[in-house]
Design an enzyme around this catalytic site. Structure first.
Site, PDB file in Angstrom:
ATOM      1  N   SER A   1       0.824  -1.212   0.000  1.00  0.00           N
ATOM      2  CA  SER A   1       0.000   0.000   0.000  1.00  0.00           C
ATOM      3  C   SER A   1       0.858   1.262   0.000  1.00  0.00           C
ATOM      4  O   SER A   1       0.333   2.352  -0.199  1.00  0.00           O
ATOM      5  CB  SER A   1      -0.912   0.016   1.227  1.00  0.00           C
ATOM      6  OG  SER A   1      -0.137  -0.014   2.417  1.00  0.00           O
TER       7      SER A   1
ATOM      8  N   ASN B   1      -8.921  -2.721   1.965  1.00  0.00           N
ATOM      9  CA  ASN B   1      -9.496  -3.485   3.072  1.00  0.00           C
ATOM     10  C   ASN B   1     -10.870  -2.943   3.464  1.00  0.00           C
ATOM     11  O   ASN B   1     -11.029  -1.726   3.549  1.00  0.00           O
ATOM     12  CB  ASN B   1      -8.540  -3.400   4.273  1.00  0.00           C
ATOM     13  CG  ASN B   1      -8.634  -4.612   5.170  1.00  0.00           C
ATOM     14  OD1 ASN B   1      -9.218  -5.623   4.817  1.00  0.00           O
ATOM     15  ND2 ASN B   1      -8.073  -4.502   6.345  1.00  0.00           N
TER      16      ASN B   1
ATOM     17  N   ASN C   1      -4.167   6.594  -1.684  1.00  0.00           N
ATOM     18  CA  ASN C   1      -3.574   6.975  -0.401  1.00  0.00           C
ATOM     19  C   ASN C   1      -2.893   8.342  -0.477  1.00  0.00           C
ATOM     20  O   ASN C   1      -2.883   9.088   0.505  1.00  0.00           O
ATOM     21  CB  ASN C   1      -2.579   5.910   0.070  1.00  0.00           C
ATOM     22  CG  ASN C   1      -3.301   4.675   0.586  1.00  0.00           C
ATOM     23  OD1 ASN C   1      -4.488   4.716   0.881  1.00  0.00           O
ATOM     24  ND2 ASN C   1      -2.588   3.563   0.687  1.00  0.00           N
TER      25      ASN C   1
END
Length: 717
Positions: free
Chosen positions: A434, A458, A505
């Site tokens: 990630s 997730n 992210n």
């Protein structure tokens, strides 16, 4: 395109079989030319001497996929919408008014206008094939069923069963459709036409004629709920459910509920359809509907893409998959792969770890079994797709391996090299990292062209997005194969360039980091989170999200970003205190919120403020500022990621990734669609003002954003 060949009457003695087979298309759909041809066919049938009609599709696993979305998208005025919907309603009325009994013989997807078509038929037969799904998904496009679905379905199935389908925009398989009264018979696909013909002959022989199509409630409770008083209870509960699920951001389910409430029990069909038509017209011209149609097209683009635009690259067909690491993530990856029929070989260091991974997958299928979505045989069949090992036995024949071990570059490189030595020379390895560089990690692979990133989100079984990360040496074939594998696993892939945080992210971090500054400035945690959920429409606020991700992970990634991007990344003092507090969020039951033993969020942990050295919150800022600082920070960073660093190719990919990976409100069309609607000049001005007011260099508008605002441009040109 020959419309005559797209819908044709095939005489079978006293029975007319109408074959639906849209020329030049993979699916049958109701466009204007198709509807006009259907009108001609129905007119011809109405004047014929046939004693029964069977409507069947010649497309593989598709009955009628629905209306032509492109036409709906291009309807911009209420008058255009009114004319189109009225024409569709009239054709469905003609089907319903045919003098002879009609049977819809359904195999495959029967959605939207297709479902409304079979509701206008007298009898419905469907196959038990897994591709057979019947439903009314219009709500998901910000509209409502407009060809009679809001009128006919409740009349046929009763209020409760029809509201369950219409308000959620969902579909059901043939068995559930029969239980609900939506279809009359279920058969094996191989004998569909034989059984439909046999049934038509029975109806003719017994002189049954047209079907009554009226719901008769069974059981005392259902009879009460269908009574005049009971209906009020059903509508009240349905409205409460819609508001709870949507916070009022989506007008379509509320309008559909209103339409059904006004038209239910109609004696005059034309009045009922007029109510439905007015409701449809009201919704179809809204920005929300156009945004949701935009989101629909984003997902359609993925279906048609290979992941390598502009090149003719063939992906390999992946039939077997290895998973390194049997934690929650590894078990989730094994589950989604095996659920779609892929053979999975899971490896970990010991039997205990493998047991946990297998249990995680088993628990997910057990939930489906309890809901009767699968039966015991299917449960066993799926579980048998997953095997486990503590060594590399069986890896020599695998097509792809997904690595999902600890986030440590040295360990990952070592394990990847080891794994590659046990596999075929041309087998592909993908990392589920990630935050670590895929290009750097590829140095552990002897053949880096067969290495890429495959970043799952997730929980794996629920989150639809996969970031397919192209390293510097990843081959086109490798990228295309991972892209296609993602789709095969039922996911939405977006290809991104390697870079800190990749795409999602990288954009989420400024949003979460800004929340910490709001906390530092005296905002109450619940006030901020509630504003994002209730006012803006996010699935959860930034503090709840940080708890879900893991506070230790958030801080770790923040430091990675600080190292990569320097002064433009700032860490609020309270985050430094948080690092020393031992609070990890949901995973140890203590974060910004407290949690019970099952991991259920209970409420804000009021000791958090003093634990972080903060005074009692006074919430001095407006919720407007809180929302804008967080969302605009994402837009600001995105202007750099998209325009300067070209992490992805287009704004479409940004919006798809943010909706599928973070739950960014679909009714807003995605992050950049929303930014365009607000205006980039406004965003740039507000960012500059906040930067000065709060003495925050991190909030200064990025150069790409300033350039777009100055030129009065948008992200979507």
């Amino acid at each position: 395109m020959s419309m005559q060949d797209s819908i044709r009457i095939v005489p079978q003695g006293e029975i007319a079989v109408v074959e639906l087979d849209l020329v030049g298309e993979k699916v049958n759909k109701f466009s204007t030319p198709v509807m006009m041809r259907m009108k001609d066919v129905i007119t011809e049938l109405s004047k014929s001497s046939y004693k029964a009609v069977i409507f069947v599709s010649k497309k593989n696993k598709i009955y009628i996929a629905g209306a032509d979305i492109e036409e709906i998208k291009n309807l911009t005025t209420r008058e255009q919408v009114e004319a189109a919907v009225k024409a569709g309603q009239e054709i469905m009325n003609m089907v319903e008014d045919l003098p002879m009994p009609t049977i819809a013989a359904v195999n495959g997807a029967c959605m939207g206008g297709g479902c409304e078509f079979i509701l206008a038929c007298d009898y419905r037969m469907a196959t038990e094939d897994s591709s057979t799904k019947i439903g009314l998904p219009e709500i998901q496009l910000g509209i409502l069923p407009g060809f009679g679905g809001c009128v006919r379905m409740p009349k046929l199935m009763g209020l409760q069963a029809s509201l369950d389908i219409i308000l959620a925009g969902k579909s059901v398989n043939a068995k559930k459709a029969m239980k609900a009264g939506l279809v009359d018979r279920v058969v094996h696909p191989a004998i569909l036409m034989d059984e439909a013909t046999k049934w038509a002959k029975e109806i003719i022989a017994k002189g049954k004629g047209k079907a009554e199509k009226k719901y008769h409630p069974k059981g005392a409770v259902n009879k009460v709920l269908e009574s005049f008083v009971g209906r009020g209870i059903v509508f009240k509960k349905a409205k409460e459910g819609v508001l709870k699920a949507t916070s009022g951001h989506y007008p379509a389910p509320l309008k559909a509920l209103e339409v059904i409430q006004k038209s239910y029990g109609w004696s005059d069909r034309s009045d009922a359809l007029r109510i439905e038509r007015e409701g449809f017209c009201e919704l179809a011209v809204t920005d929300i509907s156009k945004n949701l149609i935009h989101v629909f097209y984003l997902t359609e683009m993925v279906k048609k893409s290979s992941g390598v635009p502009g090149k003719d690259v063939k992906a390999r067909d992946v039939k077997s998959l290895g998973v390194l690491g049997a934690g929650t993530m590894g078990g989730g990856i094994a589950y989604v792969a095996a659920d779609k029929g892929i053979e999975v070989r899971m490896k970990d260091l010991n039997a205990d770890a493998l047991g946990k991974g297998l249990k995680h997958a088993s628990d997910l299928w057990m939930k489906l079994l309890k809901r009767k979505s699968i039966d015991k045989y299917q449960f066993r069949q799926k579980m048998d797709k997953v095997t486990a090992t503590t060594d590399y036995s069986g890896f020599g024949t695998l097509d792809v391996v997904v690595e999902a071990i600890v986030e440590d570059m040295g360990i990952k490189q070592k394990v990847i090299a080891e794994c590659a030595s046990k596999m075929r020379p041309d087998a592909i390895i993908a990392t589920n990292t990630s935050s670590l560089s895929v290009t750097e990690m590829a140095k552990g692979h002897p053949r880096p062209e067969y290495f890429a990133g495959m970043h799952f989100f997730n929980p794996v079984n629920k989150m639809p997005l996969i970031e397919v990360i192209r390293g510097e040496k990843s081959s086109d074939e490798t990228v295309a194969t991972i892209f296609e594998l993602s789709k095969k696993m039922g996911k939405m892939p977006v290809v991104v360039k390697d870079g800190p945080g990749f795409l999602v992210n990288r954009l989420l971090l400024p949003y979460m980091a800004e929340a910490a500054f709001l906390l530092q400035e005296g905002m109450e945690i619940k006030t901020v989170d509630t504003a994002y959920v209730k006012e803006f429409g996010m699935p959860m606020g930034p503090f709840a999200l940080m708890d879900e991700v893991g506070l230790d992970v958030c801080i770790k990634v923040l430091k990675i970003f600080k190292k990569a991007f320097g002064d433009r990344v700032e860490m609020a003092p309270c985050m430094e205190a948080l690092e020393k507090s031992g609070r990890l969020g949901k995973k140890n039951g203590k974060g910004f919120y407290s949690y019970d033993s099952e991991g259920k969020r209970l409420g804000v942990d009021e000791t958090i403020y003093s634990a972080l050295g903060l005074k009692a919150p006074t919430s001095p800022l407006s919720t407007k500022e809180c929302i804008e600082r967080g969302v605009f920070a994402m837009v600001n960073e995105c202007s750099r990621a998209l325009i300067e660093d070209k992490i992805v190719e287009t704004p479409h990919e940004v919006d798809l990734a943010m909706i599928m990976g973070t739950g960014f409100p679909p009714f807003r069309g995605g992050l950049l669609k929303y930014a365009d609607s607000v205006g980039l000049t406004y965003i740039e001005t507000q960012m500059a003002e906040y930067a000065v007011q709060r003495n925050a260099a991190r909030l200064r508008p990025a150069n790409p954003l300033k350039d777009l605002a100055k030129a009065n441009k948008k992200f979507y040109t």
